[in-house]
Design a protein around this motif. Sequence first.
Motif, PDB file in Angstrom:
ATOM      1  N   MET A 168       0.927  -1.668   0.047  1.00 18.58           N
ATOM      2  CA  MET A 168      -0.043  -0.248  -0.183  1.00 18.58           C
ATOM      3  C   MET A 168       0.727   1.899  -0.028  1.00 18.58           C
ATOM      4  O   MET A 168       0.609   2.312  -0.094  1.00 18.58           O
ATOM      5  N   GLY A 169       2.068   0.960   0.684  1.00 21.61           N
ATOM      6  CA  GLY A 169       3.254   2.480   0.485  1.00 21.61           C
ATOM      7  C   GLY A 169       3.387   2.364  -1.063  1.00 21.61           C
ATOM      8  O   GLY A 169       3.936   4.221  -1.379  1.00 21.61           O
ATOM      9  N   ARG A 170       2.725   1.448  -1.830  1.00 19.77           N
ATOM     10  CA  ARG A 170       3.864   2.207  -3.313  1.00 19.77           C
ATOM     11  C   ARG A 170       2.604   2.032  -3.899  1.00 19.77           C
ATOM     12  O   ARG A 170       2.978   2.698  -4.762  1.00 19.77           O
ATOM     13  N   VAL A 171       1.606   2.932  -3.594  1.00 21.72           N
ATOM     14  CA  VAL A 171       0.693   3.087  -4.530  1.00 21.72           C
ATOM     15  C   VAL A 171      -0.085   3.996  -4.587  1.00 21.72           C
ATOM     16  O   VAL A 171      -0.497   4.360  -3.191  1.00 21.72           O
ATOM     17  N   ALA A 172       0.455   4.807  -5.731  1.00 20.27           N
ATOM     18  CA  ALA A 172      -0.217   6.432  -5.427  1.00 20.27           C
ATOM     19  C   ALA A 172      -1.904   6.655  -5.577  1.00 20.27           C
ATOM     20  O   ALA A 172      -2.046   6.245  -5.774  1.00 20.27           O
ATOM     21  N   ARG A 173      -2.285   6.619  -3.923  1.00 21.79           N
ATOM     22  CA  ARG A 173      -3.964   6.548  -3.874  1.00 21.79           C
ATOM     23  C   ARG A 173      -4.381   7.819  -4.683  1.00 21.79           C
ATOM     24  O   ARG A 173      -5.536   7.800  -5.429  1.00 21.79           O
ATOM     25  N   HIS A 174      -3.703   8.735  -4.911  1.00 25.52           N
ATOM     26  CA  HIS A 174      -4.419   9.971  -5.155  1.00 25.52           C
ATOM     27  C   HIS A 174      -4.640  10.362  -6.825  1.00 25.52           C
ATOM     28  O   HIS A 174      -4.932  10.632  -7.037  1.00 25.52           O
ATOM     29  N   LYS A 175      -4.188   8.987  -7.160  1.00 21.59           N
ATOM     30  CA  LYS A 175      -4.070   8.747  -8.353  1.00 21.59           C
ATOM     31  C   LYS A 175      -5.227   8.347  -9.160  1.00 21.59           C
ATOM     32  O   LYS A 175      -6.240   7.573 -10.373  1.00 21.59           O
ATOM     33  N   PHE A 176      -5.961   7.955  -8.094  1.00 23.53           N
ATOM     34  CA  PHE A 176      -7.483   6.810  -7.861  1.00 23.53           C
ATOM     35  C   PHE A 176      -8.704   7.284  -8.243  1.00 23.53           C
ATOM     36  O   PHE A 176      -9.397   7.363  -7.440  1.00 23.53           O
ATOM     37  N   MET A 177      -8.031   9.160  -8.193  1.00 25.16           N
ATOM     38  CA  MET A 177      -9.393  10.276  -7.380  1.00 25.16           C
ATOM     39  C   MET A 177      -9.795  10.836  -8.054  1.00 25.16           C
ATOM     40  O   MET A 177      -8.241  11.177  -9.141  1.00 25.16           O
ATOM     41  N   GLU A 178     -10.617  11.492  -8.331  1.00 23.96           N
ATOM     42  CA  GLU A 178     -10.877  13.146  -9.288  1.00 23.96           C
ATOM     43  C   GLU A 178     -10.098  13.980  -8.495  1.00 23.96           C
ATOM     44  O   GLU A 178      -9.660  13.883  -7.604  1.00 23.96           O
ATOM     45  N   ASP A 179      -8.856  15.243  -9.258  1.00 18.02           N
ATOM     46  CA  ASP A 179      -8.579  16.329  -8.808  1.00 18.02           C
ATOM     47  C   ASP A 179      -9.340  16.774  -7.403  1.00 18.02           C
ATOM     48  O   ASP A 179      -8.178  17.676  -6.854  1.00 18.02           O
ATOM     49  N   ALA A 180     -10.232  17.359  -7.727  1.00 17.07           N
ATOM     50  CA  ALA A 180     -10.855  17.657  -6.466  1.00 17.07           C
ATOM     51  C   ALA A 180     -10.746  17.481  -5.476  1.00 17.07           C
ATOM     52  O   ALA A 180     -10.698  17.796  -4.373  1.00 17.07           O
ATOM     53  N   LEU A 181     -10.382  15.832  -5.135  1.00 19.22           N
ATOM     54  CA  LEU A 181     -10.550  15.403  -3.915  1.00 19.22           C
ATOM     55  C   LEU A 181      -9.215  15.046  -3.300  1.00 19.22           C
ATOM     56  O   LEU A 181      -8.615  13.990  -2.649  1.00 19.22           O
ATOM     57  N   MET A 182      -8.388  14.510  -4.867  1.00 16.46           N
ATOM     58  CA  MET A 182      -6.690  14.371  -4.462  1.00 16.46           C
ATOM     59  C   MET A 182      -6.325  14.906  -2.859  1.00 16.46           C
ATOM     60  O   MET A 182      -5.071  13.613  -1.915  1.00 16.46           O
ATOM     61  N   SER A 183      -6.339  15.732  -2.326  1.00 13.66           N
ATOM     62  CA  SER A 183      -6.231  16.838  -1.087  1.00 13.66           C
ATOM     63  C   SER A 183      -6.008  15.663  -0.321  1.00 13.66           C
ATOM     64  O   SER A 183      -5.880  15.654   1.054  1.00 13.66           O
ATOM     65  N   ARG A 184      -7.516  14.988  -0.548  1.00 14.70           N
ATOM     66  CA  ARG A 184      -7.895  14.368   0.760  1.00 14.70           C
ATOM     67  C   ARG A 184      -7.065  12.732   0.612  1.00 14.70           C
ATOM     68  O   ARG A 184      -8.153  11.469   1.300  1.00 14.70           O
TER      69      ARG A 184
END
Length: 218
Positions: free
Chosen positions: A32-48
Amino acid sequence: MTKNWMYQRRRSALIDDLREKGISEERILEAMGRVARHKFMEDALMSRAYEDEALPIGLKQTISQPFTVAYQSMLLNPEPDEKILEIGTGSGYQAAVLCELGARVFTIERLGPLFDRTAVLLKTLGYRAVTRLGDGTRGWESVAPFDGIIVTAGATDVPKKLLDQLKLPSDGRPGGRLIIPVGGSESQKMLRIRRTGKETFETEELDGFRFVPLVADS
Ligand code: SAH
């Protein structure tokens, strides 16, 4: 500070948080430390992206909470090269974690727009999951049997076809396992079911969760 560096720091804080919440398998945490979770969501939510929360991905669906992904991955505990079927591709995040664990991943999504978006995303990020559009409650007959099946939507009962597509025990190797949340629309109990023979299964009932519904086509 660059954005990537910022995401990396938040990601390692999330991993520490999951460890504190009882996820004890280092392999799972490392994956899980290797997966960029922010890339799996829309831009508006990336900060979360590195909060331990389920977040909307459109069409009333969610990317699972990281704790839930860690918990289900720990129960499934896929060995490298094992054949794993995921029902409910959604954002693709859980599929990416399974790929990072070295599994051969097959994943089914029933909603066309999510399927289209995620199939492209997984390819772009270099994850070699095999994706399919359809009703996952029927399993994937032509690829079966599976070492493991993981359902990432809440079921009202256990689909018989999924049980049938688990590997039988052989040569001292245990049978396949199915990780599935089962219950009503408000909450489900996580089940781990292991195939012990042609018509025999062993079921463990674990903690409570709340998933979006598993919808079977009639
Ligand atoms: N594993 C996902 C979780 C997504 S939420 C992730 O990591 O983001 C659950 C997903 O299951 C939704 O996308 C929903 O459309 C899908 N789903 C619900 N019923 C399904 C079915 N019968 N077959 C395949 N996918 C299904």
